[in-house]
Every structure is written in C-alpha cells, then in structure tokens.
Design an enzyme around this catalytic site. Structure first.
Site, PDB file in Angstrom:
ATOM      1  N   LYS A   1      32.939  38.019  36.072  1.00  0.00           N
ATOM      2  CA  LYS A   1      33.529  36.837  35.440  1.00  0.00           C
ATOM      3  C   LYS A   1      33.119  35.549  36.150  1.00  0.00           C
ATOM      4  O   LYS A   1      32.992  34.500  35.523  1.00  0.00           O
ATOM      5  CB  LYS A   1      35.055  36.951  35.449  1.00  0.00           C
ATOM      6  CG  LYS A   1      35.582  37.912  34.406  1.00  0.00           C
ATOM      7  CD  LYS A   1      37.083  37.924  34.382  1.00  0.00           C
ATOM      8  CE  LYS A   1      37.560  38.862  33.292  1.00  0.00           C
ATOM      9  NZ  LYS A   1      39.002  38.974  33.240  1.00  0.00           N
TER      10      LYS A   1
ATOM     11  N   GLY B   1      39.554  36.757  39.092  1.00  0.00           N
ATOM     12  CA  GLY B   1      39.192  36.029  37.872  1.00  0.00           C
ATOM     13  C   GLY B   1      40.368  35.871  36.922  1.00  0.00           C
ATOM     14  O   GLY B   1      40.611  34.782  36.387  1.00  0.00           O
TER      15      GLY B   1
ATOM     16  N   ASN C   1      48.105  37.121  47.515  1.00  0.00           N
ATOM     17  CA  ASN C   1      46.900  37.959  47.363  1.00  0.00           C
ATOM     18  C   ASN C   1      46.598  38.681  48.666  1.00  0.00           C
ATOM     19  O   ASN C   1      46.930  38.199  49.755  1.00  0.00           O
ATOM     20  CB  ASN C   1      45.700  37.082  46.964  1.00  0.00           C
ATOM     21  CG  ASN C   1      44.516  37.920  46.504  1.00  0.00           C
ATOM     22  OD1 ASN C   1      44.699  38.865  45.729  1.00  0.00           O
ATOM     23  ND2 ASN C   1      43.320  37.596  46.959  1.00  0.00           N
TER      24      ASN C   1
ATOM     25  N   THR D   1      43.707  39.067  50.050  1.00  0.00           N
ATOM     26  CA  THR D   1      42.864  38.158  50.829  1.00  0.00           C
ATOM     27  C   THR D   1      43.480  36.759  50.707  1.00  0.00           C
ATOM     28  O   THR D   1      43.377  36.114  49.656  1.00  0.00           O
ATOM     29  CB  THR D   1      41.422  38.157  50.271  1.00  0.00           C
ATOM     30  OG1 THR D   1      41.013  39.515  50.104  1.00  0.00           O
ATOM     31  CG2 THR D   1      40.461  37.428  51.172  1.00  0.00           C
TER      32      THR D   1
ATOM     33  N   LEU E   1      49.139  42.528  33.818  1.00  0.00           N
ATOM     34  CA  LEU E   1      47.980  42.328  32.933  1.00  0.00           C
ATOM     35  C   LEU E   1      47.294  43.644  32.575  1.00  0.00           C
ATOM     36  O   LEU E   1      46.507  43.725  31.638  1.00  0.00           O
ATOM     37  CB  LEU E   1      46.967  41.379  33.591  1.00  0.00           C
ATOM     38  CG  LEU E   1      47.068  39.903  33.179  1.00  0.00           C
ATOM     39  CD1 LEU E   1      48.476  39.396  33.254  1.00  0.00           C
ATOM     40  CD2 LEU E   1      46.141  39.040  34.009  1.00  0.00           C
TER      41      LEU E   1
HETATM   42  P1  NAP Z   1      38.864  40.600  40.018  1.00  0.00           P
HETATM   43  O1  NAP Z   1      38.346  39.233  39.798  1.00  0.00           O
HETATM   44  O2  NAP Z   1      37.960  41.634  40.554  1.00  0.00           O
HETATM   45  O3  NAP Z   1      40.141  40.474  40.982  1.00  0.00           O
HETATM   46  C1  NAP Z   1      40.777  41.619  41.471  1.00  0.00           C
HETATM   47  C2  NAP Z   1      42.075  41.250  42.149  1.00  0.00           C
HETATM   48  O4  NAP Z   1      42.731  42.478  42.525  1.00  0.00           O
HETATM   49  C3  NAP Z   1      41.900  40.432  43.431  1.00  0.00           C
HETATM   50  O5  NAP Z   1      43.005  39.589  43.592  1.00  0.00           O
HETATM   51  C4  NAP Z   1      41.906  41.538  44.502  1.00  0.00           C
HETATM   52  O6  NAP Z   1      42.329  41.093  45.780  1.00  0.00           O
HETATM   53  C5  NAP Z   1      42.960  42.452  43.950  1.00  0.00           C
HETATM   54  N1  NAP Z   1      42.860  43.786  44.493  1.00  0.00           N
HETATM   55  C6  NAP Z   1      41.875  44.699  44.236  1.00  0.00           C
HETATM   56  N2  NAP Z   1      42.122  45.829  44.921  1.00  0.00           N
HETATM   57  C7  NAP Z   1      43.263  45.619  45.632  1.00  0.00           C
HETATM   58  C8  NAP Z   1      44.042  46.420  46.510  1.00  0.00           C
HETATM   59  N3  NAP Z   1      43.682  47.674  46.790  1.00  0.00           N
HETATM   60  N4  NAP Z   1      45.175  45.906  47.023  1.00  0.00           N
HETATM   61  C9  NAP Z   1      45.547  44.642  46.722  1.00  0.00           C
HETATM   62  N5  NAP Z   1      44.862  43.821  45.898  1.00  0.00           N
HETATM   63  C10 NAP Z   1      43.724  44.318  45.358  1.00  0.00           C
HETATM   64  O7  NAP Z   1      39.488  41.210  38.650  1.00  0.00           O
HETATM   65  P2  NAP Z   1      40.148  40.394  37.436  1.00  0.00           P
HETATM   66  O8  NAP Z   1      39.123  40.043  36.444  1.00  0.00           O
HETATM   67  O9  NAP Z   1      41.004  39.334  38.002  1.00  0.00           O
HETATM   68  O10 NAP Z   1      41.052  41.549  36.759  1.00  0.00           O
HETATM   69  C11 NAP Z   1      42.173  42.055  37.432  1.00  0.00           C
HETATM   70  C12 NAP Z   1      42.988  42.962  36.514  1.00  0.00           C
HETATM   71  O11 NAP Z   1      43.463  42.247  35.384  1.00  0.00           O
HETATM   72  C13 NAP Z   1      42.182  44.140  35.961  1.00  0.00           C
HETATM   73  O12 NAP Z   1      43.006  45.284  36.001  1.00  0.00           O
HETATM   74  C14 NAP Z   1      41.925  43.741  34.529  1.00  0.00           C
HETATM   75  O13 NAP Z   1      41.789  44.854  33.659  1.00  0.00           O
HETATM   76  C15 NAP Z   1      43.187  42.954  34.198  1.00  0.00           C
HETATM   77  N6  NAP Z   1      42.949  42.002  33.110  1.00  0.00           N
HETATM   78  C16 NAP Z   1      43.649  42.162  31.947  1.00  0.00           C
HETATM   79  C17 NAP Z   1      43.455  41.280  30.913  1.00  0.00           C
HETATM   80  C18 NAP Z   1      44.221  41.429  29.638  1.00  0.00           C
HETATM   81  O14 NAP Z   1      43.834  40.822  28.645  1.00  0.00           O
HETATM   82  N7  NAP Z   1      45.273  42.200  29.614  1.00  0.00           N
HETATM   83  C19 NAP Z   1      42.549  40.216  31.054  1.00  0.00           C
HETATM   84  C20 NAP Z   1      41.867  40.070  32.265  1.00  0.00           C
HETATM   85  C21 NAP Z   1      42.077  40.978  33.289  1.00  0.00           C
HETATM   86  P3  NAP Z   1      41.246  40.575  46.869  1.00  0.00           P
HETATM   87  O15 NAP Z   1      40.960  39.150  46.479  1.00  0.00           O
HETATM   88  O16 NAP Z   1      41.924  40.728  48.145  1.00  0.00           O
HETATM   89  O17 NAP Z   1      40.030  41.452  46.721  1.00  0.00           O
END
Ligand code: NAP
Length: 515
Positions: A297, A362, A382, A384, A450
C-alpha cells in the site's frame, strides 16, 4: 478457447469416476493420473475413457517430474502400452491424449497412439525455475506437427511468470500448454487463454485426494467464480495484488458482480514479490485496475503517475487504475471505513469521541485520517512505537506502544469510547492472538476490528464477551470494494446486484473460505 482439465488423483478407478461424475459439468476434459492409483488398480486403466464418457488424458507422472510413479521406465512403458492397447475405431473409447515427457523415446508406442487418434502431449517439467530460451526449447521438443507441447515450470517470482508469459507469446502457430506452478503462478492458470495455453489443470480440492501440482485451483471455482470458459483475449483484467494474499474476499466479490451483470471482465489474485515486477506483468497483461494490499500500500506510491489528495496525505493507496498518464492511486479504505463506522455507531460525526487505534500500518493511516476528518480525538498504539508517533503527529493525536504504558495511557485518558483494531494480528494465516490482551474491556466501548477472516478474532470475541458492541471488517471491505468498482468500471455498482450479493454475502463468503 482454453479448456479446463480436471485432474483425477484418487487411489482407485471407482473413486475417480465418482469425482468425475460430481464435477464433470465444470470441466472440458479430465486427466487420469495413473501414478496416483494403487498398483492393483492400474491393471484396469484401459476401459477408463469409455467409463468416463469425456476426453481423457493418460498420464503416468514420474517422481522426478513432481508425480508419484517410482517404478522403472520399463514398467512405465508397459503401463502406457496397456492404456493405449486394443484401440477402438470409435475414438471415444480410447484415451484422447497421452502425456509423455520430452525424453520419452518409444516410437512404436507413439505411432500407435497417433494412428488411433490419441494426441501426444509432449511435456517438460522444470521444478527448478525458468529455463533460458523457452521458445527454442519448445521447438526442439515437438517431434510431430500435431503434438501439443507442454511446459510446466515452478515459478519462484513474478519475474519468472513474466518470462513464461513472454515466451508463450513468442511461441505461435502450435498448440501448447504453459503452466506456472506454485503460488506466484496462480493467475496464469486462470488466464490460460491469455497465456495462449491449450488447457489449464484444476482439481476437485474439497475431495481431499492426492494433491495435484502446486497452485492448482478448484475446478468449480475456476468455472463458476472465475467464469474461465468466458475469458477471451479481450476480457478486461482486474485483480488484487500483494503477498501472500491469503483469504482475500475481493476475487469473490468482483467476480460475483461481474457474473451477475455478465461483464466481460475477470478479477484475479496477483501474488507479487515486488511492486516493479507486479507493474511489469500488469502492463504485459494489460491489467486495467488493481486492489493493492499488504505489503504494497505504501511501496506502490513511487510508481504512480498521479494520486488523490487522500493518498498524498495518508501516504498509502489501496487502489490503482489506469489513467492517460499511467497508474493513478486512490484510497477507498478511507470512505469504506468511515461509512461503516458511522453506520455502526448511528452517528453523523465523531465530535467529542475519544478513539484508540491499534496499529500504525497502511490501514491505520486511513483510519486516523478519517477519525480526524470526522472530528474525533485519537490515541494510536502500535508494536513499533515510532510508527505510531509518525502517524499520530500528522493529526495531533497521542501515541504509545502496545505495552503496559500504552494501555495505562489509554485507560487514564479515557481513549475508550471507540476502539479500532487495525493490525493483521488475528487474521487467518497470522498470529491467532489478541493484540490488546493487556487491556480490560468495560463493556461500554464500541469495538471495530478491520479483520473479517475469521469473522471474530480473539480480540473481537473478548470484547463481545465483555458486553461491548462489536463489528468486524466485512461491511467496510464491501463498502470500499464498491468504491473500487466505480473507479475500475467508470460507473456506480448496480444497486440491485449489490443487494443480491449483500443479502447472503457474509455467509456465502465464509462458506467458500472454509470449503
Ligand atoms: P500493514 O501496513 O502491513 O500494517 C500491519 C500492522 O499490524 C502494523 O501496525 C504492524 O505493527 C501490526 N502488526 C503486525 N504483526 C504484529 C504483531 N505480531 N503484533 C503486533 N502488531 C503487529 O497492514 P495494513 O494494510 O494496515 O492491514 C492491516 C489489517 O487490516 C489486515 O488484517 C488487513 O486485512 C486489514 N484491513 C481490512 C480492511 C477492510 O476493508 N476490512 C481494509 C484494509 C486493511 P508494526 O508497525 O510494529 O509492524
């Protein structure tokens, strides 16, 4: 037009016939994988085409080529001869095709096959990646003009898929089968017609028989959801790009809508190892629009020719589509999120609301921007901390870590009217834990996750058990997908179609997902 071939990999003839009967309406032909049969069953293969009542490929795949036949070459030749023996004048009683490898050299057997109308599929299986000069290889493999040349390659990157696609374009004037095996090649199987392939291989995945080649799709999904038989060279291609692309609802949503409105369009998964490779293959295949997901993203932004103000201020896009200058980026997560949240809360804005946002990726950026726009105040927590600070400082929000200090800040400063979980923790394929386990719900919070697969994460389950009002990300994802549809198709999504898929949407999707 490319055909769908159903691979039959059961241990007995009877079971293969049972599977064939159940799924024959989705396939144009089937492949009898003799190497998967119990040794005693192999004696009865000769009558299989007659019993099957559809064109059958005879295949005895060696273990070195990714199959299960471990006997010597003499035993394999004997089995092939048994399958092709006593050929009938009526071709329907014979195998329609026989798959033999490039190093197979038994001219009498090949001649006998040809005489009775069995076409030879001359195959090459490369389990170690893409070979150099595929067109030259194809030319060298074909021994007679009516042979179908098959190149099955385990692809290890998007660049590999691109090379196979370019090679397939260069090989004109002959029937050929190009297969990119493995996760990266999944769309080559759906877009077989575009890849110039004579057929695509599929399986009846829910029957749980011996697994076929890696990356094969379910035959029903291929025929019904992707409408494989309607894909032509002119069909518009859309898709979802990311990695590893587990459990995305988008192919189901878009293809269902395209099917209902009979649009000449298909939406496929594009697992990609980098943005640049993704955009290269998208250009080659003339892809019109992509949903962009984890982890691209943000990484996609430098490759865009233009983007909306929302994308520029958030620094993340979830949609790219073609404009006259190149790819244009949009973020439909923003409106999808706020529409869903306000409907859930039955509010017009978030004035006087204190919100905790868990995560700073993202999706969290879109959520933070929208909470600010709607007048809410937020605390971002968060893993991080730096990332939480970066996002929060844009909107004068507070920030912290997902630790005791962060949770204390959340409780002491009352950032608990609304809690929004935006991390990937709890999503299918990721850690099945609760990212906010240190926080105790009072039951008064409105809680949104989400994530929509599974419908209830451990976080959401705990919130519901404490008496909180909860909502998962299903409503949001559908709302943002409707906005993507409008950008992709340059028209609003027909309301009557949406209501048809929305009424049974969540249950249908979960049924598909869990088989
Ligand atoms: P992203 O940019 O990769 O961000 C991931 C986030 O999750 C970061 O804040 C990361 O923290 C955190 N994270 C990952 N592993 C972790 C762990 N083991 N412990 C604690 N925090 C952890 O992903 P994104 O695009 O934001 O998407 C995140 C989620 O939202 C996904 O599940 C996605 O499917 C969902 N989503 C849903 C919709 C919807 O329409 N319903 C839309 C968008 C996204 P760090 O910064 O510390 O790595």
């Amino acid at each position: 037009m490319a055909k769908i071939c159903l691979c039959l990999t059961a241990k007995t003839i009877e079971r293969n016939l049972e599977i064939l009967d159940k799924y024959r309406k989705f396939a144009d032909l089937a492949e009898l994988r003799v190497d998967c049969l119990d040794p005693g069953e192999r004696l009865f293969i000769r009558r299989f085409p007659e019993m099957a009542g559809m064109p059958i490929i005879l295949t005895i795949r060696r273990d070195i080529d990714g199959g299960y036949f471990t006997g010597g070459e003499g035993a394999r030749v004997k089995l092939l001869a048994q399958g092709l023996a006593y050929a009938n004048d009526d071709a329907r009683y014979n195998f329609a095709y026989v798959d033999i490898e490039e190093d197979f050299d038994v001219p009498s057997l090949e001649e006998a096959a040809r005489t009775f109308g069995t076409r030879i599929i001359r195959s090459c299986h490369n389990m170690n990646g893409v070979i150099d000069d595929i067109p030259a290889k194809i030319k060298s493999m074909q021994r007679a003009g009516d042979e179908i040349v098959k190149m099955a390659i385990v692809v290890k990157s998007t660049e590999d898929v691109l090379r196979v696609y370019q090679a397939s374009k260069a090989c004109t004037g002959q029937d050929k089968i190009f297969i990119c095996m493995g996760h990266y090649g999944i769309y080559s199987r759906i877009l077989a017609e575009k890849f110039g392939s004579f057929l695509t291989y599929s399986s009846a995945l829910s029957e749980n028989e011996t697994p076929g080649a890696s990356g094969q799709l379910d035959v029903r999904e291929l025929a019904e959801l992707y409408r494989f038989q309607k894909i032509t060279k002119k069909t518009k291609i859309f898709g979802v790009a990311g990695y590893p692309l587990k459990a995305s609802i988008s192919p189901w949503f878009f293809n269902t809508i395209f099917g209902l409105e009979n649009a000449d369009a298909v939406y496929v998964p594009f697992p990609a190892n980098s943005v640049s490779a993704l955009l290269d293959i998208a250009k080659e295949l003339d892809v019109q629009g992509l949903s962009v997901t984890v982890p691209y993203k943000e990484a996609a932004l430098p490759s865009l020719a233009g983007s909306s103000l929302a994308v520029q201020s958030i620094g993340a896009c979830n949609t790219i589509y073609r404009s006259s200058n190149g790819w244009f980026g949009e973020n439909t997560d923003c409106a999808g999120f706020s529409d869903s949240l306000l409907t859930f809360l039955d509010k017009k804005n978030l004035k006087r609301q204190k919100v905790s946002i868990i995560g700073a990726g993202g999706a969290a950026r879109a959520v933070a921007a929208e909470i600010y726009r709607m007048g809410g105040k937020a605390l971002i927590l968060n893993r991080t901390i730096n990332k939480a600070r970066n996002v929060a400082s844009q909107y004068n929000f507070r920030w912290g870590g997902l630790d005791n200090q962060g949770i204390e800040l959340m409780a002491m400063s009352n950032y608990s009217d609304i809690i929004i979980q935006t991390t990937s923790v709890g999503m299918e394929g990721y850690d099945d834990v609760d990212p906010l386990e240190l926080y105790t719900f009072t039951g008064k919070e409105a809680v949104m996750d989400l994530i929509y697969t599974p419908p209830e994460t451990p976080f959401l389950k705990r919130a519901a058990a404490a008496g909180c009002r909860i909502i998962n990300g299903y409503d949001m994802v559908i709302r943002q997908a409707c906005l993507q549809y409008a950008l992709f198709m340059d028209r609003e999504i027909p309301h009557q179609l949406l209501s048809r898929i929305n009424t049974s949407g969540a249950e249908t999707w979960n049924k598909i997902r869990t088989g």
